[in-house]
Enzyme design. Structure first.
Site, PDB file in Angstrom:
ATOM      1  N   CYS A   5       0.813  -1.214   0.000  1.00 22.52           N
ATOM      2  CA  CYS A   5       0.000   0.000   0.000  1.00 22.52           C
ATOM      3  C   CYS A   5       0.846   1.264   0.000  1.00 22.52           C
ATOM      4  O   CYS A   5       0.320   2.369  -0.161  1.00 22.52           O
ATOM      5  CB  CYS A   5      -0.935  -0.007   1.207  1.00 22.52           C
ATOM      6  SG  CYS A   5      -2.278  -1.200   1.059  1.00 22.52           S
ATOM      7  N   LYS A  54       0.438   3.448  -3.045  1.00 23.15           N
ATOM      8  CA  LYS A  54      -0.793   4.191  -3.294  1.00 23.15           C
ATOM      9  C   LYS A  54      -0.459   5.627  -3.681  1.00 23.15           C
ATOM     10  O   LYS A  54       0.525   6.206  -3.219  1.00 23.15           O
ATOM     11  CB  LYS A  54      -1.676   4.200  -2.038  1.00 23.15           C
ATOM     12  CG  LYS A  54      -2.340   2.877  -1.737  1.00 23.15           C
ATOM     13  CD  LYS A  54      -3.170   2.945  -0.475  1.00 23.15           C
ATOM     14  CE  LYS A  54      -4.432   3.770  -0.661  1.00 23.15           C
ATOM     15  NZ  LYS A  54      -5.359   3.610   0.481  1.00 23.15           N
ATOM     16  N   ASP A 112     -14.215   2.836   2.115  1.00 26.63           N
ATOM     17  CA  ASP A 112     -13.406   1.681   1.746  1.00 26.63           C
ATOM     18  C   ASP A 112     -14.001   0.860   0.621  1.00 26.63           C
ATOM     19  O   ASP A 112     -13.282   0.103  -0.045  1.00 26.63           O
ATOM     20  CB  ASP A 112     -13.205   0.784   2.979  1.00 26.63           C
ATOM     21  CG  ASP A 112     -12.435   1.492   4.072  1.00 26.63           C
ATOM     22  OD1 ASP A 112     -11.234   1.743   3.875  1.00 26.63           O
ATOM     23  OD2 ASP A 112     -13.035   1.808   5.110  1.00 26.63           O
ATOM     24  N   SER A 116      -5.913 -11.285 -16.037  1.00 28.34           N
ATOM     25  CA  SER A 116      -4.463 -11.111 -15.982  1.00 28.34           C
ATOM     26  C   SER A 116      -3.967 -10.390 -17.218  1.00 28.34           C
ATOM     27  O   SER A 116      -4.571 -10.476 -18.293  1.00 28.34           O
ATOM     28  CB  SER A 116      -3.771 -12.479 -15.867  1.00 28.34           C
ATOM     29  OG  SER A 116      -4.105 -13.292 -16.985  1.00 28.34           O
ATOM     30  N   ASP A 133     -10.311   0.923   7.437  1.00 32.46           N
ATOM     31  CA  ASP A 133      -9.068   0.201   7.711  1.00 32.46           C
ATOM     32  C   ASP A 133      -7.877   1.104   7.442  1.00 32.46           C
ATOM     33  O   ASP A 133      -7.950   2.074   6.687  1.00 32.46           O
ATOM     34  CB  ASP A 133      -8.969  -1.130   6.959  1.00 32.46           C
ATOM     35  CG  ASP A 133      -9.001  -1.002   5.448  1.00 32.46           C
ATOM     36  OD1 ASP A 133      -9.290   0.094   4.936  1.00 32.46           O
ATOM     37  OD2 ASP A 133      -8.740  -2.002   4.774  1.00 32.46           O
ATOM     38  N   GLY A 185     -10.923 -14.320 -12.453  1.00 27.35           N
ATOM     39  CA  GLY A 185     -10.088 -13.133 -12.452  1.00 27.35           C
ATOM     40  C   GLY A 185      -9.671 -12.708 -13.839  1.00 27.35           C
ATOM     41  O   GLY A 185     -10.199 -13.174 -14.850  1.00 27.35           O
ATOM     42  N   ASP A 211      -8.739  -3.982  -4.637  1.00 27.98           N
ATOM     43  CA  ASP A 211      -7.460  -3.489  -4.122  1.00 27.98           C
ATOM     44  C   ASP A 211      -6.343  -4.368  -4.666  1.00 27.98           C
ATOM     45  O   ASP A 211      -6.480  -5.590  -4.705  1.00 27.98           O
ATOM     46  CB  ASP A 211      -7.444  -3.519  -2.591  1.00 27.98           C
ATOM     47  CG  ASP A 211      -6.617  -2.388  -1.998  1.00 27.98           C
ATOM     48  OD1 ASP A 211      -5.537  -2.104  -2.573  1.00 27.98           O
ATOM     49  OD2 ASP A 211      -7.029  -1.810  -0.984  1.00 27.98           O
ATOM     50  N   ASP A 229     -11.439  -4.501   3.127  1.00 26.35           N
ATOM     51  CA  ASP A 229     -12.375  -3.420   2.820  1.00 26.35           C
ATOM     52  C   ASP A 229     -13.815  -3.821   3.127  1.00 26.35           C
ATOM     53  O   ASP A 229     -14.629  -2.983   3.544  1.00 26.35           O
ATOM     54  CB  ASP A 229     -12.260  -3.025   1.351  1.00 26.35           C
ATOM     55  CG  ASP A 229     -10.996  -2.244   1.044  1.00 26.35           C
ATOM     56  OD1 ASP A 229     -10.385  -1.709   1.984  1.00 26.35           O
ATOM     57  OD2 ASP A 229     -10.617  -2.168  -0.141  1.00 26.35           O
TER      58      ASP A 229
END
Length: 347
Positions: free
Chosen positions: A17, A20, A51, A141, A227, A139, A68, A91
């Site tokens: 993170c 970010k 979040d 990729s 968070d 997902g 995220d 989140d």
């Protein structure tokens, strides 16, 4: 190159993170979004810096949706997958919800790192999803210059249980659920100065799910929750205070931190994100020394929850903490006050 010999962190310019976009820069990127009307049924969206998005799906039930992802913060591929997954699922917990399912987001430099190594990252993500009781259901990729992994996660909660980050009240106590200092420890590891006794401590914390968030969602006395991730404690507390129209007072001696942080701070194991964070919101904080600033602005990856709690609900929250093995965090780190010229006062 074998999975055992690689160091994932050498293939990316940022870490966790800490990569970010800084809060001040993010404000510039997002400043036009409020011009767009909210969709019918959207309970939480671009109008706040929360979040996750929240949508009313009927029957007094809310759908929670979030995503995220980031670049490696540890070298072990399986652990990187675990950390990224725990961070993304957090989140949903931060909104007081129960995770439902996840899909993976993978960017991989195929000319530098093997598909088998990417498979270990995904396996780590799947492991944490199983811990959370949800499937990793698919997902997307791409082939890209730096390794990236994360999740898009959906969750559910009764609408009445949704915890926003902009509904805190003056007089609330502030509780957190993990110690601060992940960015400092991981930077020390990169610099080769991490002591043997501190090896693996940050990773273990980052891989730990914030399960307690769903339980706190059931408690009316928890007025707001978020968070603690890349903006550090101060950055996420600032968002809570600004959204709620309150100020905060933090008692530094009550803030839980990892051991030996002073040694690593003295040896300049300070993430670049710390200075970016402070440059973005330092004017909202009372005058503090360099050590305090370094800890409170330290970018956390998969950090703990920050909960605002009514004083008459503190005992109930502490009981929940004890049930989840969080006895070390049963003392408030501060409280919220009426809005004043100093948004966050650290004493």
């Amino acid at each position: 190159m074998s999975a055992e010999s690689i160091r994932l962190t050498q293939f990316s310019h940022g870490a966790g993170c800490g990569c970010k976009i800084a809060p001040e820069t993010l404000d510039k990127i997002l400043h036009n979004l409020e011009q767009f009307p909210a969709a019918d049924g959207l309970l939480v969206g671009n109008n706040s810096r929360d979040d996750a998005a929240v949508f009313n799906i009927g029957n007094e039930t809310a759908l929670i949706a979030t995503t995220d992802f980031f670049m490696p913060i540890v070298d072990n591929p399986f652990d990187f997958g675990r950390i990224a997954a725990a961070n993304a699922i957090s989140d949903v917990y931060a909104m007081g919800g129960r995770p439902l399912m996840a899909i993976a987001i993978l960017g991989w430099p195929l000319n530098k790192l093997s598909p088998e190594t990417a498979g270990q990252v995904i396996a780590g993500g799947r492991y944490v999803c199983a811990e959370a009781g949800i499937p990793l259901a698919g997902g997307h990729s791409i082939d890209c210059p730096e390794p990236i992994f994360g999740l898009a996660v959906n969750g559910l909660a009764p609408i009445v249980n949704i915890k926003r980050n902009d509904t805190a009240q003056s007089g609330d106590y502030l509780f957190i659920t993990k110690p601060l200092g992940v960015g400092i420890l991981t930077t020390a590891e990169k610099k080769g100065i991490l002591g043997d006794g501190d090896t693996g401590i940050a990773a273990a914390s980052m891989m730990k799910l914030n399960h307690i968030g769903e339980r706190l969602g059931n408690l009316r006395g928890v007025t707001a929750m978020t968070d603690i991730t890349g903006f550090g404690l101060l950055g996420h507390l600032k968002e809570m205070c600004e959204g709620s129209g309150v100020s905060a007072e933090i008692t530094m001696r009550d803030v839980p931190i990892f051991e030996n942080l002073d040694f690593y701070i003295e040896n300049k194991a300070i993430p670049g994100g710390t200075e970016r964070n402070w440059a973005s919101y330092g004017t909202s904080v009372s005058e503090i020394d360099e050590r305090t600033r370094t800890i409170l602005a330290d970018p956390q990856t998969s950090g703990g929850l920050l909960a605002a709690v009514r004083p008459d609900a503190a005992d109930e929250v502490i009981q929940a903490f004890e049930q989840f093995g969080l006895e070390k965090f049963c003392k408030p780190i501060g409280r919220l006050t009426e809005s004043n010229t100093t948004l966050i006062n650290v004493i």
